[in-house]
Design a protein around this motif. Structure first.
Motif, PDB file in Angstrom:
ATOM      1  N   ALA A 101       0.648  -1.237   0.151  1.00  0.00           N
ATOM      2  CA  ALA A 101      -0.008   0.002   0.504  1.00  0.00           C
ATOM      3  C   ALA A 101       1.036   1.601  -0.033  1.00  0.00           C
ATOM      4  N   ARG A 102       1.827   1.434   0.671  1.00  0.00           N
ATOM      5  CA  ARG A 102       2.961   2.947   0.683  1.00  0.00           C
ATOM      6  C   ARG A 102       3.759   2.744  -0.872  1.00  0.00           C
ATOM      7  N   ARG A 103       3.767   1.333  -1.570  1.00  0.00           N
ATOM      8  CA  ARG A 103       4.429   1.508  -2.355  1.00  0.00           C
ATOM      9  C   ARG A 103       3.930   2.342  -3.400  1.00  0.00           C
ATOM     10  N   ARG A 104       2.095   1.788  -3.558  1.00  0.00           N
ATOM     11  CA  ARG A 104       1.402   2.433  -4.376  1.00  0.00           C
ATOM     12  C   ARG A 104       0.833   3.368  -4.286  1.00  0.00           C
ATOM     13  N   ARG A 105       1.419   4.431  -2.722  1.00  0.00           N
ATOM     14  CA  ARG A 105       1.408   5.700  -2.638  1.00  0.00           C
ATOM     15  C   ARG A 105       1.907   6.258  -2.938  1.00  0.00           C
ATOM     16  N   ARG A 106       2.718   5.518  -2.703  1.00  0.00           N
ATOM     17  CA  ARG A 106       4.000   6.599  -3.527  1.00  0.00           C
ATOM     18  C   ARG A 106       4.625   6.938  -5.369  1.00  0.00           C
ATOM     19  N   GLU A 107       3.812   5.843  -5.372  1.00  0.00           N
ATOM     20  CA  GLU A 107       4.381   5.454  -7.104  1.00  0.00           C
ATOM     21  C   GLU A 107       2.978   6.590  -8.296  1.00  0.00           C
ATOM     22  N   VAL A 108       1.483   6.449  -6.778  1.00  0.00           N
ATOM     23  CA  VAL A 108       0.501   7.761  -7.374  1.00  0.00           C
ATOM     24  C   VAL A 108       1.678   9.208  -6.940  1.00  0.00           C
ATOM     25  N   GLU A 109       1.943   9.467  -5.711  1.00  0.00           N
ATOM     26  CA  GLU A 109       2.176  10.535  -5.349  1.00  0.00           C
ATOM     27  C   GLU A 109       3.661  11.044  -6.728  1.00  0.00           C
ATOM     28  N   LEU A 110       4.423   9.798  -6.601  1.00  0.00           N
ATOM     29  CA  LEU A 110       5.186  10.133  -7.709  1.00  0.00           C
ATOM     30  C   LEU A 110       4.696  10.857 -10.082  1.00  0.00           C
ATOM     31  N   ARG A 111       3.634  10.202  -9.768  1.00  0.00           N
ATOM     32  CA  ARG A 111       3.158  10.224 -11.156  1.00  0.00           C
ATOM     33  C   ARG A 111       2.861  11.573 -10.809  1.00  0.00           C
ATOM     34  N   LYS A 112       1.980  12.065 -10.417  1.00  0.00           N
ATOM     35  CA  LYS A 112       1.389  13.437  -9.554  1.00  0.00           C
ATOM     36  C   LYS A 112       2.606  14.774  -9.607  1.00  0.00           C
ATOM     37  N   ALA A 113       3.399  14.276  -9.284  1.00  0.00           N
ATOM     38  CA  ALA A 113       4.350  15.120  -9.110  1.00  0.00           C
ATOM     39  C   ALA A 113       5.414  15.499 -10.574  1.00  0.00           C
ATOM     40  N   ALA A 114       5.607  13.889 -11.124  1.00  0.00           N
ATOM     41  CA  ALA A 114       5.709  14.520 -12.265  1.00  0.00           C
ATOM     42  C   ALA A 114       4.795  15.074 -13.599  1.00  0.00           C
ATOM     43  N   ALA A 115       3.856  14.877 -13.432  1.00  0.00           N
ATOM     44  CA  ALA A 115       2.267  15.589 -14.465  1.00  0.00           C
ATOM     45  C   ALA A 115       2.536  16.503 -15.127  1.00  0.00           C
ATOM     46  N   PRO A 116       3.004  18.216 -13.663  1.00  0.00           N
ATOM     47  CA  PRO A 116       3.615  19.302 -14.803  1.00  0.00           C
ATOM     48  C   PRO A 116       4.629  18.909 -15.309  1.00  0.00           C
ATOM     49  N   GLU A 117       5.487  18.520 -15.084  1.00  0.00           N
ATOM     50  CA  GLU A 117       6.796  18.425 -16.107  1.00  0.00           C
ATOM     51  C   GLU A 117       6.006  18.257 -17.239  1.00  0.00           C
ATOM     52  N   ARG A 118       5.233  17.270 -17.577  1.00  0.00           N
ATOM     53  CA  ARG A 118       4.974  16.284 -18.943  1.00  0.00           C
ATOM     54  C   ARG A 118       4.353  17.195 -19.243  1.00  0.00           C
TER      55      ARG A 118
END
Length: 123
Positions: A101-118
């Motif tokens: 569950a922690r890994r999944r949350r971390r992946e979501v956070e990383l994707r959200k953080a990367a979205a503005p860059e994309r």
């Protein structure tokens, strides 16, 4: 009166072994596992095991894992499969669910953080 001998707790069936997470030139990681020399019953719960007995058994299994040279590989195997039962890599099934569950949350956070860059790069 006929008295039956004391019957030990029956160990639940051990799930079938799945393919190892990785193999290298030295062979599969589980060939080096310390638990191969211990009873499977230490790592898998007997049916209807009392809570105190379960906690004690799991702690004993974790002590075996702590001295294992392939503990990390075992843990990753159990997380990637995912293994639903037993102590693997020093973690119980409940502890593995928390890690996943922690890994999944971390992946979501990383994707959200990367979205503005994309979006900035695309624009």
């Amino acid at each position: 009166m006929l008295q039956l001998p004391h019957q030990p707790l029956k160990v639940a069936a051990v799930p079938a072994q799945r393919a190892p997470a990785r193999e290298d030139e030295a062979g599969p990681w589980h060939a080096e596992a310390v638990c191969r020399r211990d009873e499977a019953g230490l790592f898998f719960a007997p049916s209807k095991e009392p809570t105190a007995a379960r906690l004690s058994r799991e702690e004993a299994a974790k002590r075996v894992c702590a001295r294992c040279p392939v503990m990390v590989e075992c843990r990753e195997h159990a997380l990637l499969q995912p293994e639903p039962y037993g102590v693997w890599g020093g973690l119980t099934a409940a502890e593995r669910r928390v890690v996943l569950a922690r890994r999944r949350r971390r992946e979501v956070e990383l994707r959200k953080a990367a979205a503005p860059e994309r979006i900035a790069k695309a624009g």
